[in-house]
Design a protein around this motif. Structure first.
Motif, PDB file in Angstrom:
ATOM      1  N   ASP A   9       0.700  -1.280   0.191  1.00 37.37           N
ATOM      2  CA  ASP A   9       0.025   0.287   0.097  1.00 37.37           C
ATOM      3  C   ASP A   9       0.874   0.978   0.084  1.00 37.37           C
ATOM      4  O   ASP A   9       1.827   1.509   0.635  1.00 37.37           O
ATOM      5  CB  ASP A   9      -0.793  -0.217   1.468  1.00 37.37           C
ATOM      6  N   LEU A  10       0.432   1.763  -0.862  1.00 30.47           N
ATOM      7  CA  LEU A  10       0.454   3.679  -0.495  1.00 30.47           C
ATOM      8  C   LEU A  10       1.687   3.923   0.526  1.00 30.47           C
ATOM      9  O   LEU A  10       2.584   4.445   0.784  1.00 30.47           O
ATOM     10  CB  LEU A  10       0.391   4.432  -1.802  1.00 30.47           C
TER      11      LEU A  10
ATOM     12  N   LEU B 153      -5.153  13.954  -3.850  1.00 26.18           N
ATOM     13  CA  LEU B 153      -5.220  15.648  -3.786  1.00 26.18           C
ATOM     14  C   LEU B 153      -6.753  16.263  -3.303  1.00 26.18           C
ATOM     15  O   LEU B 153      -6.543  17.114  -3.419  1.00 26.18           O
ATOM     16  CB  LEU B 153      -4.952  14.881  -5.375  1.00 26.18           C
ATOM     17  N   ASP B 154      -7.739  15.023  -3.033  1.00 25.13           N
ATOM     18  CA  ASP B 154      -8.674  16.128  -2.407  1.00 25.13           C
ATOM     19  C   ASP B 154      -8.052  16.444  -1.246  1.00 25.13           C
ATOM     20  O   ASP B 154      -9.159  17.881  -1.087  1.00 25.13           O
ATOM     21  CB  ASP B 154      -9.517  14.636  -2.664  1.00 25.13           C
ATOM     22  N   SER B 155      -7.373  15.904  -1.089  1.00 24.26           N
ATOM     23  CA  SER B 155      -7.876  16.035   0.880  1.00 24.26           C
ATOM     24  C   SER B 155      -7.053  17.579   0.987  1.00 24.26           C
ATOM     25  O   SER B 155      -6.998  18.945   1.559  1.00 24.26           O
ATOM     26  CB  SER B 155      -6.635  15.291   1.871  1.00 24.26           C
TER      27      SER B 155
ATOM     28  N   LEU C 174       1.073   0.538  -9.230  1.00 26.93           N
ATOM     29  CA  LEU C 174       0.594   1.818  -9.106  1.00 26.93           C
ATOM     30  C   LEU C 174       0.010   2.736  -9.591  1.00 26.93           C
ATOM     31  O   LEU C 174      -0.914   3.639  -9.137  1.00 26.93           O
ATOM     32  CB  LEU C 174       1.710   2.209 -10.691  1.00 26.93           C
ATOM     33  N   ASP C 175      -1.299   1.851 -10.659  1.00 33.18           N
ATOM     34  CA  ASP C 175      -2.190   1.933 -10.335  1.00 33.18           C
ATOM     35  C   ASP C 175      -3.895   2.160  -9.357  1.00 33.18           C
ATOM     36  O   ASP C 175      -3.984   3.065  -9.218  1.00 33.18           O
ATOM     37  CB  ASP C 175      -3.263   1.510 -11.410  1.00 33.18           C
ATOM     38  N   LYS C 176      -2.885   1.712  -8.353  1.00 34.00           N
ATOM     39  CA  LYS C 176      -3.609   1.970  -7.517  1.00 34.00           C
ATOM     40  C   LYS C 176      -3.446   2.674  -6.660  1.00 34.00           C
ATOM     41  O   LYS C 176      -4.050   3.766  -5.705  1.00 34.00           O
ATOM     42  CB  LYS C 176      -3.315  -0.512  -6.178  1.00 34.00           C
ATOM     43  N   ASP C 177      -1.705   3.153  -6.496  1.00 35.29           N
ATOM     44  CA  ASP C 177      -1.541   4.504  -6.372  1.00 35.29           C
ATOM     45  C   ASP C 177      -2.367   5.742  -6.135  1.00 35.29           C
ATOM     46  O   ASP C 177      -2.443   6.637  -5.868  1.00 35.29           O
ATOM     47  CB  ASP C 177      -0.051   4.525  -6.664  1.00 35.29           C
ATOM     48  N   HIS C 178      -2.517   5.823  -8.178  1.00 35.44           N
ATOM     49  CA  HIS C 178      -2.960   6.982  -8.313  1.00 35.44           C
ATOM     50  C   HIS C 178      -4.333   7.233  -7.893  1.00 35.44           C
ATOM     51  O   HIS C 178      -5.219   7.960  -7.616  1.00 35.44           O
ATOM     52  CB  HIS C 178      -3.229   6.516 -10.066  1.00 35.44           C
TER      53      HIS C 178
ATOM     54  N   ALA D 184      -5.861   5.724  -5.100  1.00 32.19           N
ATOM     55  CA  ALA D 184      -5.502   6.221  -3.885  1.00 32.19           C
ATOM     56  C   ALA D 184      -4.794   8.338  -4.024  1.00 32.19           C
ATOM     57  O   ALA D 184      -5.249   9.033  -2.410  1.00 32.19           O
ATOM     58  CB  ALA D 184      -4.103   5.577  -2.559  1.00 32.19           C
ATOM     59  N   MET D 185      -4.352   8.431  -4.734  1.00 33.52           N
ATOM     60  CA  MET D 185      -3.607   9.462  -4.337  1.00 33.52           C
ATOM     61  C   MET D 185      -4.793  10.922  -4.831  1.00 33.52           C
ATOM     62  O   MET D 185      -5.027  11.674  -4.865  1.00 33.52           O
ATOM     63  CB  MET D 185      -2.467   9.811  -5.635  1.00 33.52           C
TER      64      MET D 185
END
Length: 183
Positions: free
Chosen positions: A6-7, A128-130, A117-121, A123-124
């Motif tokens: 997990d990231l 980014l919303d936060s 990496l896709d899962k990271d995106h 999560a990001m």
């Protein structure tokens, strides 16, 4: 997926996903014939994200220390924070929809890395919303610069982990196979 991947918790990609780094170590990337063009451009984008995070963190720190007034901080957050969010969203869309599937087919043994990496995106997106809510809070006078500073530091830590892992996985694949067929 393994929670250690997990990231928020991983310290890097598993060795099996970094296997091509043995043949294409970071310190030799620029000398590779396939570096110029796509790889160089892509790494420049990553450097821009790093610089924007650093700049925003430095600005927030200066505001906390009283070296940067709100009327100086706010336009910088609006401009550079907006640039960071917009450019990251666009960058991730291109990677998710084009580069990850193509590169995953070129090196099917690394498909799990592209899934990470896709899962990271995803999560990001939440990060980014936060970040955006915190930045908007500063701009609206509802959030202190110190709170924003903590937000940007937390965001930056995860972004840096993601960028390094992405580079470790993707750059060697492109250096090995060349950029042909990726455009």
């Amino acid at each position: 997926m393994d929670d250690t991947l997990d990231l928020k918790s991983r310290k890097g990609l598993p060795d099996a996903l970094r296997a091509l780094l043995e043949d294409f170590p970071r310190d030799e990337w620029q000398q590779n014939a396939n570096f110029a063009g796509l790889v160089e451009f892509w790494l420049d984008r990553h450097m821009m994200f790093r610089r924007l995070c650093d700049m925003l963190g430095t600005d927030a720190e200066a505001a906390v220390d009283g070296r940067l007034a709100p009327d100086q901080l706010n336009p910088r957050i609006a401009r550079f924070g907006g640039m960071l969010v917009q450019q990251l969203h666009g960058h991730h869309q291109i990677e998710d929809m084009h580069y990850f599937p193509v590169l995953s087919r070129r090196e099917s043994a690394l498909a799990r890395g592209f899934e990470i990496l896709d899962k990271d995106h995803h999560a990001m997106d939440g990060l980014l919303d936060s970040f955006t809510r915190s930045a908007n809070g500063v701009l609206q006078g509802q959030t202190e610069a110190g709170v924003f500073r903590e937000e940007i530091l937390s965001f930056e830590n995860m972004l840096l982990r993601h960028l390094e892992d992405e580079e470790d996985l993707i750059v060697p694949v492109i250096l090995k196979h060349g950029p042909d067929g990726l455009h």
